[in-house]
Design a protein around this motif. Structure first.
Motif, PDB file in Angstrom:
ATOM      1  N   SER A  65       0.816  -1.207   0.000  1.00 59.86           N
ATOM      2  CA  SER A  65       0.000   0.000   0.000  1.00 59.86           C
ATOM      3  C   SER A  65       0.844   1.248   0.000  1.00 59.86           C
ATOM      4  CB  SER A  65      -0.905   0.025   1.245  1.00 59.86           C
ATOM      5  OG  SER A  65      -1.725  -1.116   1.308  1.00 59.86           O
ATOM      6  N   VAL A  66       0.208   2.349  -0.381  1.00 58.93           N
ATOM      7  CA  VAL A  66       0.806   3.676  -0.257  1.00 58.93           C
ATOM      8  C   VAL A  66       0.064   4.413   0.845  1.00 58.93           C
ATOM      9  CG1 VAL A  66       1.115   5.908  -1.372  1.00 58.93           C
ATOM     10  CG2 VAL A  66       1.574   3.819  -2.640  1.00 58.93           C
ATOM     11  N   ILE A  67       0.811   4.967   1.798  1.00 62.27           N
ATOM     12  CA  ILE A  67       0.237   5.737   2.899  1.00 62.27           C
ATOM     13  C   ILE A  67       0.622   7.195   2.713  1.00 62.27           C
ATOM     14  CG2 ILE A  67       0.137   6.035   5.401  1.00 62.27           C
ATOM     15  CD1 ILE A  67       1.109   3.144   5.669  1.00 62.27           C
ATOM     16  N   GLU A  68      -0.374   8.077   2.711  1.00 63.48           N
ATOM     17  CA  GLU A  68      -0.134   9.505   2.541  1.00 63.48           C
ATOM     18  C   GLU A  68      -0.035  10.199   3.901  1.00 63.48           C
ATOM     19  OE1 GLU A  68       0.256  10.723  -0.414  1.00 63.48           O
ATOM     20  OE2 GLU A  68      -0.610   9.213  -1.744  1.00 63.48           O
ATOM     21  N   THR A  75      -4.358   0.675  -1.510  1.00 63.91           N
ATOM     22  CA  THR A  75      -3.747  -0.644  -1.604  1.00 63.91           C
ATOM     23  C   THR A  75      -3.467  -0.946  -3.069  1.00 63.91           C
ATOM     24  OG1 THR A  75      -5.024  -1.331   0.325  1.00 63.91           O
ATOM     25  CG2 THR A  75      -3.984  -3.069  -0.953  1.00 63.91           C
ATOM     26  N   LEU A  76      -2.223  -1.242  -3.374  1.00 63.99           N
ATOM     27  CA  LEU A  76      -1.798  -1.438  -4.758  1.00 63.99           C
ATOM     28  C   LEU A  76      -1.845  -2.899  -5.179  1.00 63.99           C
ATOM     29  CD1 LEU A  76       1.330   0.910  -4.753  1.00 63.99           C
ATOM     30  CD2 LEU A  76      -1.056   1.497  -5.185  1.00 63.99           C
ATOM     31  N   ALA A  77      -1.607  -3.810  -4.249  1.00 61.11           N
ATOM     32  CA  ALA A  77      -1.631  -5.249  -4.550  1.00 61.11           C
ATOM     33  C   ALA A  77      -2.013  -5.993  -3.280  1.00 61.11           C
ATOM     34  CB  ALA A  77      -0.272  -5.723  -5.059  1.00 61.11           C
ATOM     35  N   TRP A  78      -2.772  -7.047  -3.426  1.00 59.87           N
ATOM     36  CA  TRP A  78      -3.155  -7.838  -2.261  1.00 59.87           C
ATOM     37  C   TRP A  78      -3.370  -9.287  -2.658  1.00 59.87           C
ATOM     38  CZ3 TRP A  78      -6.228  -3.895  -4.246  1.00 59.87           C
ATOM     39  CH2 TRP A  78      -7.424  -4.272  -4.857  1.00 59.87           C
ATOM     40  N   THR A  79      -3.158 -10.184  -1.702  1.00 64.40           N
ATOM     41  CA  THR A  79      -3.264 -11.611  -2.010  1.00 64.40           C
ATOM     42  C   THR A  79      -4.690 -12.098  -2.034  1.00 64.40           C
ATOM     43  OG1 THR A  79      -2.894 -12.088   0.337  1.00 64.40           O
ATOM     44  CG2 THR A  79      -0.981 -12.246  -1.137  1.00 64.40           C
ATOM     45  N   ASP A  80      -5.585 -11.451  -1.313  1.00 66.10           N
ATOM     46  CA  ASP A  80      -6.977 -11.880  -1.256  1.00 66.10           C
ATOM     47  C   ASP A  80      -7.835 -10.736  -0.724  1.00 66.10           C
ATOM     48  OD1 ASP A  80      -6.379 -12.151   1.610  1.00 66.10           O
ATOM     49  OD2 ASP A  80      -5.386 -13.998   0.970  1.00 66.10           O
ATOM     50  N   GLU A  81      -9.138 -10.938  -0.773  1.00 65.97           N
ATOM     51  CA  GLU A  81     -10.065  -9.853  -0.458  1.00 65.97           C
ATOM     52  C   GLU A  81     -10.027  -9.439   1.007  1.00 65.97           C
ATOM     53  OE1 GLU A  81     -11.811  -7.905  -2.388  1.00 65.97           O
ATOM     54  OE2 GLU A  81     -10.988  -8.909  -4.146  1.00 65.97           O
ATOM     55  N   VAL A  82      -9.600 -10.316   1.897  1.00 64.39           N
ATOM     56  CA  VAL A  82      -9.552  -9.926   3.308  1.00 64.39           C
ATOM     57  C   VAL A  82      -8.531  -8.814   3.520  1.00 64.39           C
ATOM     58  CG1 VAL A  82      -7.808 -11.631   4.038  1.00 64.39           C
ATOM     59  CG2 VAL A  82      -9.512 -10.810   5.678  1.00 64.39           C
ATOM     60  N   VAL A  83      -7.458  -8.808   2.741  1.00 70.32           N
ATOM     61  CA  VAL A  83      -6.464  -7.738   2.832  1.00 70.32           C
ATOM     62  C   VAL A  83      -7.066  -6.434   2.328  1.00 70.32           C
ATOM     63  CG1 VAL A  83      -4.209  -6.934   2.048  1.00 70.32           C
ATOM     64  CG2 VAL A  83      -4.551  -9.351   2.610  1.00 70.32           C
ATOM     65  N   ARG A  84      -7.760  -6.495   1.236  1.00 71.40           N
ATOM     66  CA  ARG A  84      -8.406  -5.284   0.708  1.00 71.40           C
ATOM     67  C   ARG A  84      -9.403  -4.732   1.716  1.00 71.40           C
ATOM     68  NH1 ARG A  84     -12.100  -4.765  -4.774  1.00 71.40           N
ATOM     69  NH2 ARG A  84     -12.206  -2.493  -4.797  1.00 71.40           N
ATOM     70  N   ALA A  85     -10.165  -5.624   2.351  1.00 73.87           N
ATOM     71  CA  ALA A  85     -11.132  -5.180   3.349  1.00 73.87           C
ATOM     72  C   ALA A  85     -10.428  -4.540   4.540  1.00 73.87           C
ATOM     73  CB  ALA A  85     -11.984  -6.360   3.808  1.00 73.87           C
ATOM     74  N   ALA A  86      -9.308  -5.109   4.937  1.00 75.07           N
ATOM     75  CA  ALA A  86      -8.574  -4.588   6.088  1.00 75.07           C
ATOM     76  C   ALA A  86      -7.976  -3.217   5.816  1.00 75.07           C
ATOM     77  CB  ALA A  86      -7.476  -5.568   6.482  1.00 75.07           C
ATOM     78  N   GLU A  87      -7.483  -3.008   4.609  1.00 79.65           N
ATOM     79  CA  GLU A  87      -6.725  -1.795   4.320  1.00 79.65           C
ATOM     80  C   GLU A  87      -7.554  -0.679   3.703  1.00 79.65           C
ATOM     81  OE1 GLU A  87      -3.160  -2.676   2.223  1.00 79.65           O
ATOM     82  OE2 GLU A  87      -2.391  -3.936   3.824  1.00 79.65           O
TER      83      GLU A  87
END
Length: 241
Positions: A65-68, A75-87
């Motif tokens: 991810s990129v944090i500003e 989030t630029l890349a993730w292994t599964d949807e739980v990561v996307r949900a978390a971030e």
């Protein structure tokens, strides 16, 4: 806006799951080859999150991810949807203190999200109990961060930290290399495009190459359009029936 990827956390058969000693050196060498074989920064990120799950002991999921500075996060890349949900998908995401610690420390983490504050407890609701975040890139305005997640509490020990730090060094080098290659490729394409547009103007206006290029530059400044974009318009118009 950077592209986003969701990839299956598939295993690489030639990488030991929990490398140590000589195996660690071999695993990192194999991972470096995988990373440097990628064709673009986007595919480097894609490969890196999959490799992180295979290499970092205890990791079940990973994301980059990129944090500003203003707490924005992409989030630029993730292994599964739980990561996307978390971030990206949880309203408590921006209140997670371990992200803020990355501005002053290269590594930050959570031992057990069920024992943390509201932002960290949200991870527990998603089944993510441990977190290990490591900086990939940093400047005054933004951080690029590789984060691994585990379903077990206290999953990341000193070995995981050591492997993670070594791996992120390889990812950083590969990402820089892929970025340079992409920039050089774009520069070559831009040069060819401007050359075609200059040739078209030479023919149309019956002027030499220097005059055609100067005309292109003046038009770019007058219309407040990038030289590359103006050249593409000229080439496309010339090619149209």
């Amino acid at each position: 806006m950077p592209k986003r990827f969701v990839v299956a956390a598939s295993r690489f058969s030639d990488l030991p799951r929990f490398p140590a000693g000589v195996e660690l050196a071999e695993a990192l060498t194999a991972a470096a080859r995988r990373l440097h074989d990628t064709s673009s920064p986007d595919s480097t990120l894609d490969t890196a999150v999959r490799l992180a799950v295979d290499l970092v002991p205890g990791a079940d999921h990973a994301g980059i991810s990129v944090i500003e500075r203003n707490n924005g996060r992409r989030t630029l890349a993730w292994t599964d949807e739980v990561v996307r949900a978390a971030e990206d998908g949880h309203p408590a995401a921006e209140r997670r203190p371990y992200w803020h610690r990355l501005w002053t420390a290269p590594v930050a983490g959570v031992e057990d999200s069920s024992e943390g504050d509201e932002g960290e407890e949200a991870l527990s609701e998603l089944g993510l109990r441990s977190v290990l975040s490591m900086r990939l890139r940093a400047d005054r305005r933004r951080l690029t961060v590789l984060t691994t997640y585990a379903r077990k509490p206290r999953a990341f020990d000193e070995t995981a930290l050591r492997v993670g730090r070594l791996f992120t060094a390889h990812v950083r080098i590969a990402l820089d290399s892929a970025t340079v290659r992409e920039q050089l490729t774009e520069a070559m394409r831009t040069r060819d495009l401007i050359g075609q547009a200059t040739g078209i103007l030479m023919e149309r206006l019956d002027i030499d190459a220097a005059g055609a290029f100067d005309s292109l530059v003046r038009a770019s400044q007058r219309e407040n359009v990038k030289l590359r974009d103006l050249a593409r318009r000229i080439v496309d118009a010339h090619s149209a029936p």
